[in-house]
Design a protein around this motif. Structure first.
Motif, PDB file in Angstrom:
ATOM      1  N   PHE A  53       0.840  -1.196   0.000  1.00 47.34           N
ATOM      2  CA  PHE A  53       0.000   0.000   0.000  1.00 47.34           C
ATOM      3  C   PHE A  53       0.878   1.251   0.000  1.00 47.34           C
ATOM      4  CE2 PHE A  53      -2.357  -3.440   1.890  1.00 47.34           C
ATOM      5  CZ  PHE A  53      -3.635  -3.298   1.376  1.00 47.34           C
ATOM      6  N   PHE A  54       0.562   2.184  -0.923  1.00 46.01           N
ATOM      7  CA  PHE A  54       1.332   3.416  -1.063  1.00 46.01           C
ATOM      8  C   PHE A  54       0.416   4.614  -0.845  1.00 46.01           C
ATOM      9  CE2 PHE A  54       3.230   0.211  -3.784  1.00 46.01           C
ATOM     10  CZ  PHE A  54       4.576   0.272  -3.453  1.00 46.01           C
ATOM     11  N   LEU A  55       0.899   5.572  -0.050  1.00 43.63           N
ATOM     12  CA  LEU A  55       0.157   6.803   0.184  1.00 43.63           C
ATOM     13  C   LEU A  55       1.079   7.980  -0.127  1.00 43.63           C
ATOM     14  CD1 LEU A  55      -2.560   7.947   1.179  1.00 43.63           C
ATOM     15  CD2 LEU A  55      -1.604   7.975   3.494  1.00 43.63           C
ATOM     16  N   VAL A  56       0.627   8.866  -1.002  1.00 44.79           N
ATOM     17  CA  VAL A  56       1.413  10.022  -1.432  1.00 44.79           C
ATOM     18  C   VAL A  56       1.001  11.239  -0.604  1.00 44.79           C
ATOM     19  CG1 VAL A  56       1.967  11.549  -3.366  1.00 44.79           C
ATOM     20  CG2 VAL A  56       1.630   9.094  -3.766  1.00 44.79           C
ATOM     21  N   TYR A  57       2.005  11.971  -0.146  1.00 46.22           N
ATOM     22  CA  TYR A  57       1.782  13.191   0.623  1.00 46.22           C
ATOM     23  C   TYR A  57       2.345  14.397  -0.122  1.00 46.22           C
ATOM     24  CZ  TYR A  57       0.616  10.563   4.893  1.00 46.22           C
ATOM     25  OH  TYR A  57       0.017   9.754   5.829  1.00 46.22           O
ATOM     26  N   ASP A  58       1.675  15.529   0.021  1.00 47.11           N
ATOM     27  CA  ASP A  58       2.223  16.825  -0.358  1.00 47.11           C
ATOM     28  C   ASP A  58       2.367  17.594   0.948  1.00 47.11           C
ATOM     29  OD1 ASP A  58       2.971  19.234  -1.389  1.00 47.11           O
ATOM     30  OD2 ASP A  58       1.381  19.335  -2.902  1.00 47.11           O
ATOM     31  N   GLY A  59       3.590  17.675   1.438  1.00 52.00           N
ATOM     32  CA  GLY A  59       3.800  18.162   2.791  1.00 52.00           C
ATOM     33  C   GLY A  59       3.251  17.144   3.773  1.00 52.00           C
ATOM     34  N   GLU A  60       2.290  17.538   4.585  1.00 48.60           N
ATOM     35  CA  GLU A  60       1.681  16.620   5.546  1.00 48.60           C
ATOM     36  C   GLU A  60       0.296  16.163   5.117  1.00 48.60           C
ATOM     37  OE1 GLU A  60       3.377  15.430   8.148  1.00 48.60           O
ATOM     38  OE2 GLU A  60       5.017  16.579   7.247  1.00 48.60           O
ATOM     39  N   LYS A  61      -0.117  16.524   3.905  1.00 51.18           N
ATOM     40  CA  LYS A  61      -1.469  16.233   3.445  1.00 51.18           C
ATOM     41  C   LYS A  61      -1.482  15.048   2.478  1.00 51.18           C
ATOM     42  CE  LYS A  61      -5.400  18.404   1.088  1.00 51.18           C
ATOM     43  NZ  LYS A  61      -5.890  19.638   0.409  1.00 51.18           N
ATOM     44  N   PRO A  62      -2.274  13.977   2.769  1.00 54.42           N
ATOM     45  CA  PRO A  62      -2.399  12.869   1.801  1.00 54.42           C
ATOM     46  C   PRO A  62      -3.096  13.354   0.534  1.00 54.42           C
ATOM     47  CG  PRO A  62      -3.199  12.231   3.980  1.00 54.42           C
ATOM     48  CD  PRO A  62      -3.042  13.721   4.001  1.00 54.42           C
ATOM     49  N   VAL A  63      -2.544  12.984  -0.639  1.00 56.80           N
ATOM     50  CA  VAL A  63      -3.095  13.485  -1.901  1.00 56.80           C
ATOM     51  C   VAL A  63      -3.339  12.378  -2.935  1.00 56.80           C
ATOM     52  CG1 VAL A  63      -2.178  15.816  -1.649  1.00 56.80           C
ATOM     53  CG2 VAL A  63      -0.758  14.032  -2.707  1.00 56.80           C
ATOM     54  N   ALA A  64      -2.790  11.198  -2.729  1.00 58.97           N
ATOM     55  CA  ALA A  64      -2.996  10.102  -3.687  1.00 58.97           C
ATOM     56  C   ALA A  64      -2.685   8.783  -3.000  1.00 58.97           C
ATOM     57  CB  ALA A  64      -2.124  10.272  -4.929  1.00 58.97           C
ATOM     58  N   ARG A  65      -3.244   7.709  -3.555  1.00 58.73           N
ATOM     59  CA  ARG A  65      -2.996   6.384  -2.993  1.00 58.73           C
ATOM     60  C   ARG A  65      -3.081   5.338  -4.094  1.00 58.73           C
ATOM     61  NH1 ARG A  65      -8.781   4.576  -0.094  1.00 58.73           N
ATOM     62  NH2 ARG A  65      -9.624   3.676  -2.009  1.00 58.73           N
ATOM     63  N   VAL A  66      -2.498   4.175  -3.833  1.00 56.79           N
ATOM     64  CA  VAL A  66      -2.657   3.033  -4.726  1.00 56.79           C
ATOM     65  C   VAL A  66      -2.188   1.781  -3.990  1.00 56.79           C
ATOM     66  CG1 VAL A  66      -0.349   3.138  -5.798  1.00 56.79           C
ATOM     67  CG2 VAL A  66      -2.282   2.227  -7.113  1.00 56.79           C
ATOM     68  N   MET A  67      -2.777   0.665  -4.315  1.00 58.29           N
ATOM     69  CA  MET A  67      -2.317  -0.634  -3.824  1.00 58.29           C
ATOM     70  C   MET A  67      -1.772  -1.414  -5.005  1.00 58.29           C
ATOM     71  SD  MET A  67      -2.681  -4.101  -3.402  1.00 58.29           S
ATOM     72  CE  MET A  67      -4.335  -4.559  -3.878  1.00 58.29           C
ATOM     73  N   ALA A  68      -0.644  -2.065  -4.829  1.00 62.94           N
ATOM     74  CA  ALA A  68      -0.057  -2.912  -5.872  1.00 62.94           C
ATOM     75  C   ALA A  68       0.034  -4.336  -5.352  1.00 62.94           C
ATOM     76  CB  ALA A  68       1.332  -2.401  -6.264  1.00 62.94           C
ATOM     77  N   LEU A  78      -2.393 -18.518 -16.274  1.00 61.21           N
ATOM     78  CA  LEU A  78      -2.235 -17.908 -17.595  1.00 61.21           C
ATOM     79  C   LEU A  78      -0.782 -17.875 -18.068  1.00 61.21           C
ATOM     80  CD1 LEU A  78      -4.728 -14.900 -17.251  1.00 61.21           C
ATOM     81  CD2 LEU A  78      -5.129 -17.143 -18.292  1.00 61.21           C
ATOM     82  N   ASN A  79       0.130 -18.398 -17.253  1.00 67.22           N
ATOM     83  CA  ASN A  79       1.548 -18.481 -17.604  1.00 67.22           C
ATOM     84  C   ASN A  79       2.108 -17.110 -17.977  1.00 67.22           C
ATOM     85  OD1 ASN A  79       4.059 -19.707 -18.042  1.00 67.22           O
ATOM     86  ND2 ASN A  79       3.622 -20.064 -20.211  1.00 67.22           N
ATOM     87  N   ARG A  80       2.023 -16.176 -17.010  1.00 65.61           N
ATOM     88  CA  ARG A  80       2.504 -14.831 -17.267  1.00 65.61           C
ATOM     89  C   ARG A  80       3.073 -14.233 -15.981  1.00 65.61           C
ATOM     90  NH1 ARG A  80      -3.322 -11.615 -17.788  1.00 65.61           N
ATOM     91  NH2 ARG A  80      -3.644 -11.373 -15.541  1.00 65.61           N
ATOM     92  N   LYS A  81       3.665 -13.053 -16.091  1.00 64.26           N
ATOM     93  CA  LYS A  81       4.218 -12.354 -14.935  1.00 64.26           C
ATOM     94  C   LYS A  81       3.622 -10.945 -14.893  1.00 64.26           C
ATOM     95  CE  LYS A  81       8.609 -14.857 -14.706  1.00 64.26           C
ATOM     96  NZ  LYS A  81      10.092 -14.743 -14.706  1.00 64.26           N
ATOM     97  N   TYR A  82       2.381 -10.875 -14.405  1.00 62.87           N
ATOM     98  CA  TYR A  82       1.656  -9.623 -14.342  1.00 62.87           C
ATOM     99  C   TYR A  82       1.396  -9.240 -12.888  1.00 62.87           C
ATOM    100  CZ  TYR A  82       0.386  -9.307 -19.326  1.00 62.87           C
ATOM    101  OH  TYR A  82       0.411  -9.175 -20.694  1.00 62.87           O
ATOM    102  N   GLY A  83       1.589  -7.972 -12.593  1.00 61.10           N
ATOM    103  CA  GLY A  83       1.122  -7.415 -11.345  1.00 61.10           C
ATOM    104  C   GLY A  83      -0.161  -6.648 -11.596  1.00 61.10           C
ATOM    105  N   TYR A  84      -0.807  -6.226 -10.524  1.00 61.15           N
ATOM    106  CA  TYR A  84      -2.021  -5.428 -10.693  1.00 61.15           C
ATOM    107  C   TYR A  84      -2.013  -4.269  -9.708  1.00 61.15           C
ATOM    108  CZ  TYR A  84      -4.051  -7.578  -6.487  1.00 61.15           C
ATOM    109  OH  TYR A  84      -4.289  -7.985  -5.201  1.00 61.15           O
ATOM    110  N   ILE A  85      -2.793  -3.239 -10.024  1.00 58.05           N
ATOM    111  CA  ILE A  85      -2.984  -2.127  -9.110  1.00 58.05           C
ATOM    112  C   ILE A  85      -4.467  -2.013  -8.803  1.00 58.05           C
ATOM    113  CG2 ILE A  85      -0.925  -0.818  -9.700  1.00 58.05           C
ATOM    114  CD1 ILE A  85      -2.581   0.815 -11.614  1.00 58.05           C
ATOM    115  N   SER A  86      -4.753  -1.461  -7.635  1.00 51.68           N
ATOM    116  CA  SER A  86      -6.127  -1.359  -7.172  1.00 51.68           C
ATOM    117  C   SER A  86      -6.243  -0.139  -6.259  1.00 51.68           C
ATOM    118  CB  SER A  86      -6.524  -2.630  -6.419  1.00 51.68           C
ATOM    119  OG  SER A  86      -7.887  -2.611  -6.062  1.00 51.68           O
ATOM    120  N   MET A  87      -7.486   0.318  -6.054  1.00 55.14           N
ATOM    121  CA  MET A  87      -7.806   1.362  -5.079  1.00 55.14           C
ATOM    122  C   MET A  87      -7.097   2.683  -5.359  1.00 55.14           C
ATOM    123  SD  MET A  87      -8.055  -0.825  -1.544  1.00 55.14           S
ATOM    124  CE  MET A  87      -9.183   0.350  -0.784  1.00 55.14           C
TER     125      MET A  87
END
Length: 375
Positions: A53-68, A78-87
């Motif tokens: 889980f990643f949370l992006v801050y601008d100074g002390e304020k959360p401004v973006a997020r994503v889960m990988a 499926l015989n592959r090497k894929y990651g995914y992102i969510s949220m």
């Protein structure tokens, strides 16, 4: 200063991650807040597959997020090497999005993945995926995503391209020709030897029903789908999560003798209630839930399967007809059929026959992890 934090998987650390959309959408009348407690419990659970889980801050304020994350079971099938992102969520600045997506891609690259797809569902039921790219004119129906229109632009600016669209269809109950099916459905049942029953889910029937559902999905599952065939354990967890939304009037199963051959599941659109709860059960959210659930006037048909031997024999039509009658008895005025994979031509054709029209599109994006995010 823009920075990104990697969060521990516990309630205290993930609370700002969960609460970010409450800040971003506070003035958006279409957004439906998730239940905060439910989401924290879900995110804090231990999972076999890697995720971060990643949370992006601008100074002390959360401004973006994503889960990988990495769905190792799907990659193996499926015989592959894929990651995914969510949220993914982001305030209206492209550099915030770039920081979040770069961090997710870097993590997946370090884990040996070659491509990334998303946004994808974090749950085995796969009810929620993609970014909304068409149909911003109202609130989402239960489990479907909602986002500002600029999210798609941010993904493309970071080197993502369209992977696949998932389609949502809208049908008004009063436009459905019930009488046309009153003769067709009985003839199809007699000719092909099947029956349709409403699913009565009780503690006593649960185990048998779970095995029946698992069997239908396993037999009807197209091998090219980018979704795992749910295991018995997956289904038990899904039932626990979804039980509060279940109504037997809109859940039907088809049988040939004792063999389960088809399944349709529709849920009342509890988003109409959740919107008023504002993410909290206490102090008054439970009251909105109790008083509001009988006033729900929409539904989402989110799952339909028919085993191959009984496809094109009226089973789908017969199940939908029974679910339609059940929805009508509950006062449902419209139904959303979603989501239909754009590559599933038979499913699209069946859906369009039911007096429905395409009204929303959810898009998954993909990117090679060998590419860098454009400036």
């Amino acid at each position: 200063m823009i920075r990104v934090e990697i969060l521990e998987q516990n309630r205290a650390a993930l609370r700002p991650f969960v609460m970010l959309p409450f800040q971003l959408y506070k003035d958006d009348p279409n957004w439906v807040p998730p239940l905060i407690g439910d989401q924290l419990r879900s995110l804090c659970k231990n999972h076999d597959d890697p995720r971060r889980f990643f949370l992006v801050y601008d100074g002390e304020k959360p401004v973006a997020r994503v889960m990988a994350g990495i769905d190792e079971r799907l990659n193996e099938r499926l015989n592959r090497k894929y990651g995914y992102i969510s949220m993914f969520e982001c305030a209206q600045r492209p550099d915030y999005a770039r920081t979040a997506l770069d961090a997710a891609c870097a993590y997946l690259r370090e884990e040996g993945m070659e491509n990334v797809i998303g946004p994808s569902s974090m749950t085995a039921d796969d009810f929620s995926k993609g970014l909304l790219v068409q149909g911003f004119d109202g609130p989402p129906v239960l489990f479907n995503p909602y986002n500002p229109s600029y999210y798609g632009d941010y993904f493309e600016k970071c080197g993502f391209k369209k992977h696949r669209d998932h389609l949502a269809y809208f049908m008004r109950m009063d436009e459905f020709d019930q009488h046309a099916l009153e003769e067709i459905v009985p003839r199809a049942k007699k000719r092909f030897g099947f029956r349709v029953e409403h699913v009565q889910w009780t503690p006593e029937s649960e185990e048998k029903l779970l095995h029946s559902v698992n069997r239908i999905i396993r037999e009807a599952f197209p091998p090219e789908w980018e979704w795992n065939v749910p295991t018995y354990g997956d289904l038990r967890r899904a039932v626990k999560r979804l039980r509060r939304y279940y109504r037997s009037e809109m859940t039907v199963m088809a049988y040939a003798d004792k063999r389960p051959i088809g399944l349709v599941i529709a849920f009342p659109d509890y988003n109409q209630v959740l919107k008023k709860m504002k993410g909290r059960i206490l102090p008054f959210g439970w009251l909105h839930y109790v008083l509001g659930k009988s006033r729900i006037h929409g539904a989402r048909c989110s799952m339909q399967f028919v085993v191959p031997e009984y496809q094109h024999k009226g089973v789908n039509t017969a199940m939908f007809y029974e679910a339609y009658l059940g929805a009508k008895s509950l006062g449902i005025q419209w139904v959303e059929g979603s989501t239909v994979d754009e590559t599933s031509i038979p499913s699209i054709a069946n859906t369009e026959k039911l007096a429905s029209h395409l009204y929303r599109v959810y898009r998954q994006y993909e990117k090679s992890l060998n590419e860098v995010c454009p400036e």
